[in-house]
Design a protein around this motif. Structure first.
Motif, PDB file in Angstrom:
ATOM      1  N   THR A  77       0.867  -1.183   0.000  1.00  8.22           N
ATOM      2  CA  THR A  77       0.000   0.000   0.000  1.00  8.22           C
ATOM      3  C   THR A  77       0.896   1.223   0.000  1.00  8.22           C
ATOM      4  O   THR A  77       1.686   1.426   0.928  1.00  8.22           O
ATOM      5  N   VAL A  78       0.784   2.044  -1.046  1.00 12.78           N
ATOM      6  CA  VAL A  78       1.699   3.178  -1.190  1.00 12.78           C
ATOM      7  C   VAL A  78       0.916   4.377  -1.721  1.00 12.78           C
ATOM      8  O   VAL A  78       0.015   4.241  -2.555  1.00 12.78           O
ATOM      9  N   THR A  79       1.250   5.560  -1.213  1.00 10.02           N
ATOM     10  CA  THR A  79       0.579   6.791  -1.657  1.00 10.02           C
ATOM     11  C   THR A  79       1.370   7.445  -2.789  1.00 10.02           C
ATOM     12  O   THR A  79       2.566   7.164  -2.987  1.00 10.02           O
ATOM     13  N   LEU A  80       0.702   8.355  -3.473  1.00 11.20           N
ATOM     14  CA  LEU A  80       1.378   9.107  -4.530  1.00 11.20           C
ATOM     15  C   LEU A  80       2.534   9.917  -3.955  1.00 11.20           C
ATOM     16  O   LEU A  80       3.598  10.018  -4.571  1.00 11.20           O
ATOM     17  N   GLY A  81       2.349  10.478  -2.765  1.00 11.14           N
ATOM     18  CA  GLY A  81       3.431  11.239  -2.138  1.00 11.14           C
ATOM     19  C   GLY A  81       4.654  10.391  -1.874  1.00 11.14           C
ATOM     20  O   GLY A  81       5.791  10.836  -2.073  1.00 11.14           O
ATOM     21  N   GLU A  82       4.457   9.150  -1.443  1.00 17.65           N
ATOM     22  CA  GLU A  82       5.595   8.246  -1.225  1.00 17.65           C
ATOM     23  C   GLU A  82       6.278   7.911  -2.541  1.00 17.65           C
ATOM     24  O   GLU A  82       7.510   7.801  -2.604  1.00 17.65           O
ATOM     25  N   LEU A  83       5.494   7.731  -3.579  1.00 15.76           N
ATOM     26  CA  LEU A  83       6.087   7.446  -4.890  1.00 15.76           C
ATOM     27  C   LEU A  83       6.954   8.600  -5.369  1.00 15.76           C
ATOM     28  O   LEU A  83       8.014   8.383  -5.977  1.00 15.76           O
ATOM     29  N   LEU A  84       6.532   9.825  -5.093  1.00 15.06           N
ATOM     30  CA  LEU A  84       7.340  10.965  -5.514  1.00 15.06           C
ATOM     31  C   LEU A  84       8.667  11.018  -4.751  1.00 15.06           C
ATOM     32  O   LEU A  84       9.702  11.382  -5.323  1.00 15.06           O
ATOM     33  N   LEU A  85       8.651  10.635  -3.489  1.00 13.64           N
ATOM     34  CA  LEU A  85       9.917  10.513  -2.756  1.00 13.64           C
ATOM     35  C   LEU A  85      10.766   9.393  -3.347  1.00 13.64           C
ATOM     36  O   LEU A  85      11.994   9.516  -3.448  1.00 13.64           O
ATOM     37  N   GLY A  86      10.125   8.302  -3.730  1.00 12.31           N
ATOM     38  CA  GLY A  86      10.844   7.215  -4.378  1.00 12.31           C
ATOM     39  C   GLY A  86      11.460   7.627  -5.697  1.00 12.31           C
ATOM     40  O   GLY A  86      12.511   7.108  -6.093  1.00 12.31           O
ATOM     41  N   LEU A  87      10.827   8.565  -6.382  1.00 11.94           N
ATOM     42  CA  LEU A  87      11.387   9.099  -7.623  1.00 11.94           C
ATOM     43  C   LEU A  87      12.534  10.062  -7.341  1.00 11.94           C
ATOM     44  O   LEU A  87      13.600   9.977  -7.961  1.00 11.94           O
ATOM     45  N   ALA A  88      12.326  10.987  -6.413  1.00 10.84           N
ATOM     46  CA  ALA A  88      13.280  12.062  -6.177  1.00 10.84           C
ATOM     47  C   ALA A  88      14.528  11.590  -5.455  1.00 10.84           C
ATOM     48  O   ALA A  88      15.642  12.019  -5.770  1.00 10.84           O
TER      49      ALA A  88
END
Length: 415
Positions: free
Chosen positions: A118-129
């Motif tokens: 379970t992952v939020t869009l905000g966490e994904l953006l940290l995963g990208l950055a």
């Protein structure tokens, strides 16, 4: 902040990319009197973030794959959709098979997404950055578009809408050599990105590390042993260069070592994009050259240039002839921020020089003179002075009376 407003009515008519691309400079060439650094990377551009002034360019228009710098566009579109209400940073994002880490291409950088998380869009953006996760890029793409290809088309369309004519994308992570940009295009995009999303510098791009998955990301059965992996921000200059607070590194064999950098010192923010660091010397040497080129370019920029932000407390009204009013307010027709050589700007003062007589009718935004800025060495630059409001023509008696006065005024000047 400026003491007088820029002519917002005029600026509001310009598309964002045209306003951001307006490159301004001090009077004369911006020649610092010192040789620009010699870089080993294939291409590089240095901008003043406030004004867009190009301070340095080496092969700035040469097409090169951006590698993981691509992820900045992916983040930009996610934030754009979040700000418009189409999604939210708190939204839980579905993770279809295409997003799992085990299904990414070989040698991918990863956030380590997996089935059942379970992952939020905000966490994904940290995963990208921070982690530069290719799996996170696919997850964001599929959250915002029906397919990865459709999202890539949207990325390219957004680049064109922002005026980036030499930038295109085929996928959202940067692993493909067929993503394409130039150092000039990407430096300008970084300027747009920072302007639109200034909060990302603190909330994403200068975050030192990111740990994932955490217990709350996993099904109950796995929470006792989550296997959390902590990854450190790949931008080493965050830890070694004072003032750096973004943005992104990238590498693929076909492009070499890339970096998009921004740093702020003493009120001046610079943006540097360096593409094509040597890829045939091994990872340690390639990263060393990328750091050395970045450091040399930022050092040179901060030593020889600065952003000037003049303050004008109040501008005197101008005399209006043959109008319904006898005077009118004026404002600068452009932003007053300028990039100047670092040894200029001492004893700054300004003069309003009006092209008299100013005769109605005139519309708001009409130029009536110049606002001239000078320092102890002479004139620095000037901007047009424009009318803040429409100035309609007066009645026949007012026009006749002012014509008589102007006639005798001209006689007095001849004598």
């Amino acid at each position: 902040m400026l003491g007088v407003p820029v002519n917002n009515a005029v600026l509001r008519r310009l598309p964002l990319f045209l306003w951001l691309f307006c490159i301004t400079a001090a009077a004369g060439a911006l020649d610092p009197g010192a040789a620009a650094p010699s870089l080993r990377s294939q291409a590089a551009v240095l901008l003043d973030a406030a004004t867009g002034t190009v301070l340095y360019s080496k092969n700035g228009d040469e097409p090169i794959s951006p590698a993981s710098l691509t992820k900045l566009m992916t983040i930009h579109l996610a934030l754009k959709d979040s700000e418009s209400g189409k999604t939210s940073l708190d939204t839980v994002v579905s993770l279809p098979r295409e997003t799992w880490a085990i299904n990414q291409p070989p040698r991918s950088s990863l956030m380590f997404l997996a089935q059942g998380q379970t992952v939020t869009l905000g966490e994904l953006l940290l995963g990208l950055a921070v982690s530069s996760g290719n799996d996170a890029a696919v997850a964001v793409a599929l959250h915002l578009a029906p397919s990865v290809d459709a999202f890539a088309e949207r990325m390219t369309a957004e680049a064109k809408a922002l005026g980036l004519e030499n930038t295109s994308f085929v996928e959202p992570s940067g692993i493909s050599e067929y993503n394409m940009t130039t150092a000039m295009d990407y430096a300008r995009f970084c300027r747009i990105y920072i302007t639109l999303h200034p909060e990302t510098l603190e909330q994403l791009h200068s975050v030192p590390s990111f740990a994932y998955p955490k217990p709350e990301n996993l099904p109950e059965i796995y929470r006792q042993r989550p296997g959390t992996i902590e990854q450190y921000n790949r931008n080493a200059l965050l830890r070694s260069y004072s003032g750096v607070d973004g943005l992104k590194t990238g590498y693929i064999d076909e492009a070499g070592y890339n970096i998009a950098l921004t740093a702020r010192r003493d009120g001046t923010r610079l943006i540097a994009v360096i593409l094509g660091g040597p890829a045939n010397l091994g990872s340690q040497e390639g990263e060393r050259i990328r750091r050395a080129d970045s450091t040399a370019l930022l050092d040179w920029g901060f030593e020889y240039f600065k952003t000037l932000r003049p303050v004008v407390a109040e501008l005197p009204p101008v005399r209006i002839w043959k109008g319904t009013e006898n005077s009118a307010s004026v404002v600068p027709g452009e932003t007053l921020e300028r990039t100047i050589i670092s040894d200029r700007g001492d004893g700054l003062r300004w003069e309003a020089r009006i092209n008299e007589p100013v005769t109605a009718p005139l519309t708001a935004g009409s130029s009536v003179g110049d606002l001239v800025f000078l320092d102890t060495q002479g004139e620095l630059f000037r901007v047009p002075l424009v009318l803040q409001d429409d100035q309609p023509q007066g009645n026949v008696f007012k026009r006749l009376w002012d014509s008589i006065r102007l006639f005798f005024r001209s006689l007095g000047k001849k004598n």
